[in-house]
Each structure stands twice: as C-alpha cells, then as structure tokens.
Design a protein around this motif. Structure first.
Motif: not given
Length: 118
Positions: A38-46, A53-58
């Motif tokens: 699963f690719p991840y994005n990181m926001d400005f807070r880390g 959007p539909h299937l992920s481990n979280v």
C-alpha cells in the motif's frame, strides 16, 4: 416526518452497500497476488495515510478482515496481552485498566473460543 427518516435510512444503507461492494471488488482483484503493498502519503504534520481509498490495512473492519500478512510473525512477549485487551475493548469492557481488560478476556475465554469455532 416518518417518510424522510425512512428515505434517509434507505439512502444511508445504499451508501454502505456501495462502499462494501467497492471494497469487495478491490479485494477480489488482489486475491490471487501473493503480496500486495500500500502506498502512503504523508501530510505536513508527518502523519501517514494510505493512498487507496477503498482497501487498506487501516480501513474499516471489513477491509482489515479481508487482509492477511504475507509473512507471519509471533505475537511477541506482550502481544497476547494486548490482543486480550483489544478483545475486551470490542466486548465493551473498555472503561477499566488494561490489566483488568486482559483479565476480563481470560474470564470469558470459553465464549471467545465458542465464537471462533462458530
């Protein structure tokens, strides 16, 4: 009015059904893969967020329930303890200490095992 409440409930149920169908469809596409990532994005807070959007481990319980780890690992020295705490949380016993929650699960282990076998 009663009509509006029923109409809103029907719209909510339709939305939940559509969401579940999207998740199931995505899982079906990946079912024959030995591993997926699963690719991840990181926001400005880390904070890290999965891109899909539909299937992920979280995602929802449905998402997490359909996924298994490709490489198993032992729970570790405290893993069983935290699993018991989590089970107690799911059973609604979440307003007590962690030790009491683990004890709650131990006391109800017969019911836990019965739920697993059924």
């Amino acid at each position: 009015t009663k009509y509006r409440r029923i109409h809103q409930k029907n719209m909510d149920l339709n939305s939940l059904r559509c969401s579940a169908m999207l998740k199931l469809d995505q899982a079906k596409k990946f079912k024959d893969f030995q591993e997926i990532f699963f690719p991840y994005n990181m926001d400005f807070r880390g904070r890290a967020y999965p891109v899909p959007p539909h299937l992920s481990n979280v995602g929802s319980d449905l998402c997490r329930g359909m996924l298994t780890f490709s490489k198993s690992k032992p729970l570790g020295p405290r893993g069983l303890y935290w699993l018991k705490v989590h089970l107690a949380n799911l059973a609604g016993a979440d307003k007590m200490s962690f030790d009491d929650r683990a004890g709650f699960t131990e006391k109800n282990m017969k019911s836990v095992r019965a739920a697993v076998t059924n």
